[in-house]
Write an enzyme that holds these catalytic residues in place. Sequence first.
Site, PDB file in Angstrom:
ATOM      1  N   LYS A 127       2.230   5.733 -12.568  1.00 29.87           N
ATOM      2  CA  LYS A 127       3.647   5.480 -12.284  1.00 29.87           C
ATOM      3  C   LYS A 127       4.015   4.173 -12.945  1.00 29.87           C
ATOM      4  CE  LYS A 127       4.334   7.984  -8.114  1.00 29.87           C
ATOM      5  NZ  LYS A 127       3.982   7.911  -6.732  1.00 29.87           N
ATOM      6  N   HIS A 130       7.716  -0.783 -11.105  1.00 29.81           N
ATOM      7  CA  HIS A 130       9.155  -0.934 -10.856  1.00 29.81           C
ATOM      8  C   HIS A 130       9.430  -2.170 -10.013  1.00 29.81           C
ATOM      9  CE1 HIS A 130       8.771   0.605  -6.766  1.00 29.81           C
ATOM     10  NE2 HIS A 130       7.861   1.404  -7.277  1.00 29.81           N
ATOM     11  N   HIS A 133       7.533  -3.596  -6.939  1.00 32.04           N
ATOM     12  CA  HIS A 133       6.257  -4.305  -7.030  1.00 32.04           C
ATOM     13  C   HIS A 133       6.390  -5.736  -7.528  1.00 32.04           C
ATOM     14  CE1 HIS A 133       4.295  -0.287  -6.655  1.00 32.04           C
ATOM     15  NE2 HIS A 133       3.438  -1.022  -5.977  1.00 32.04           N
TER      16      HIS A 133
HETATM   17  N1  ARG Z   1      -0.746   0.768  -3.874  1.00 25.53           N
HETATM   18  C1  ARG Z   1       0.033   0.364  -2.743  1.00 25.53           C
HETATM   19  C2  ARG Z   1       1.509   0.554  -3.040  1.00 25.53           C
HETATM   20  O1  ARG Z   1       1.884   0.617  -4.188  1.00 25.53           O
HETATM   21  C3  ARG Z   1      -0.178  -1.075  -2.347  1.00 25.53           C
HETATM   22  C4  ARG Z   1      -1.595  -1.436  -1.979  1.00 25.53           C
HETATM   23  C5  ARG Z   1      -1.675  -2.672  -1.161  1.00 25.53           C
HETATM   24  N2  ARG Z   1      -3.024  -3.061  -0.858  1.00 25.53           N
HETATM   25  C6  ARG Z   1      -3.810  -2.487   0.030  1.00 25.53           C
HETATM   26  N3  ARG Z   1      -5.049  -2.910   0.173  1.00 25.53           N
HETATM   27  N4  ARG Z   1      -3.386  -1.509   0.804  1.00 25.53           N
HETATM   28  O2  ARG Z   1       2.303   0.602  -2.122  1.00 25.53           O
END
Ligand code: ARG
Length: 565
Positions: A127, A130, A133
């Site tokens: 993805k 965006h 993030h």
């Molecule tokens: N990949 C997740 C997202 O884009 C965030 C991950 C955050 N870190 C974790 N250890 N859960 O929402």
Amino acid sequence: MQNVKLIIAEKIAGILNHAELSAETLSSFIEKPNDSSLGDLALPCFKLAKTLRSAPPKIASELKEKIGELPFVTKTEAVGGYLNFFIDSGYYGALLQSIADDPDYGRSDIGKGKTVCLDFSSPNIAKRFHLGHLGTTVIGNSLRNIYNFCGYRTVAINHLGDWGTQFGKLIVAYKRWSSKEKVEERGIDELMDIYVRFNEAEKNDKSLTEEAREAFAQLENGNREYMEIWQYFKDISLREYEKTYQLLGITFDSYNGESFYTDKMPAVVEELHEKGLLKIDNGASIVSLEEYGMPPVLILKSDGSTLYPTRDIAAAIWRKKEYDFYKCIYVTSAGQSLHFAQWFKVVELMGYDWASGLVHVPYGTMSIGGEKIASRTGNVVLLDDLLAEAIAKCRKIVTEKNADLKDKESVARAVGVGAVVFNALANSRIKDTNFVWEDALSFEGNTGPYVQYTYARSASVLRKADGNDANAGEYTALNTDETELIKKLSEFPAVVLRAHDEYEPSHISRYAIALCALFNQFYHNCPIIKSEGAVKAFRLKLTKAVHNVLGNCLDLLGMQRTEEI
Ligand code: ARG
């Protein structure tokens, strides 16, 4: 050099001789009066009234009688319930000297011997990066800089979202409708498109869903062909993210994402089971958190596949073993607060006392206001597009402002990116923010360009003054612009600690704005290069201290130092 607050506090602590009123406590009570004609520092005696069982005005006047002479204090007055102090300007001169002479000013070693893991940015692969993030990326990076500045060893972890049933879908979609050539050409856009196409097609063809489920199961079992395709998706994604990180000046110590924990999960599930925490609910394995007022955590689906919380629990256990962290900090949008509260609880229930070192740092949403940004994907604003547009706009502004500037391109990049970063860090992180071009790119006000421009101004003064070696110590007749600026500089170490304690980079950004305002006022009111002798030397020293502190603020926020704009 000893802080005058502490000198006063120690004297008062000696007079009161009360166990609850230590010098440190008293020092924390001492504040700056709003009206500077009342004094430079004040002790609000109502804060002592309860402990001393006495009325504030009485405490103030009794202390005034007993306090006697203090270094740097020219006058002490009791006014109502306040004990006010007037500070000799020589103090500020000496204070400046100590700040300017200390290359590590503002740094601390409170983190010595401690390791902090910071889990941030962590996009979901295949993805695009965006706007959602941006917050985690820049807040996480700034916290990492702040923790380093406080003496910790930090480990920056990009916990990539690179595992889950969506990869079954992507593999099926790729095999049906795409090819290596297409992905080479279009990158992540191609992966996004086939994913959307799959979701549409799936609505009318349930066999696709089954196929995707099967593909993911095979991926989890290490099917060679699927592993290769999945690895390819990951490489393509990382190649694009890297460009963005490079632009932002962000690096990671580890890219171990969710997939890294696949082979570490069975042991965790087994442990949860042994500790009697797992319950079967409709074929799925859950940990009930009813007692703690939270919904249950799903550990295994009925088909045995693992989930996001399971991978987070496994990751925390692995990181504790690998890094022996003092804290593990997770920066994500506030929307994930419940997820973290839940699985932190599970780790605690597993009997790990280090669960108290798991910290979730949430932030609010960011939207784009004002002029619309050209976006390749309709509603979703891509970080790359935002940065590219900011740089383009800055290129124009910088050229208009200073046509002779040598390296316009790198300045435009530093200021354009800086504007976006600063905007995301300007307010308390939990607040929702709105990105407005006209505001973010303005060279005045609460903006990145304003801070970078002021920094460049201080650098330019120092360049022009090259080789001045007069003795600054002879100048003692400081004016208010100068003392106010020194007072602000003296707050820096405490501001860093507050940002550290509260996981809040906005303490640094707000401080930087206040420091810039005072420096610009000083710059306009007080000739620096055109003054002479000790006055000139003193003002240059002051400029140098501002340059150092402001430079550190930029570093801590993750922005580039701009020596010339
Ligand atoms: N990949 C997740 C997202 O884009 C965030 C991950 C955050 N870190 C974790 N250890 N859960 O929402």
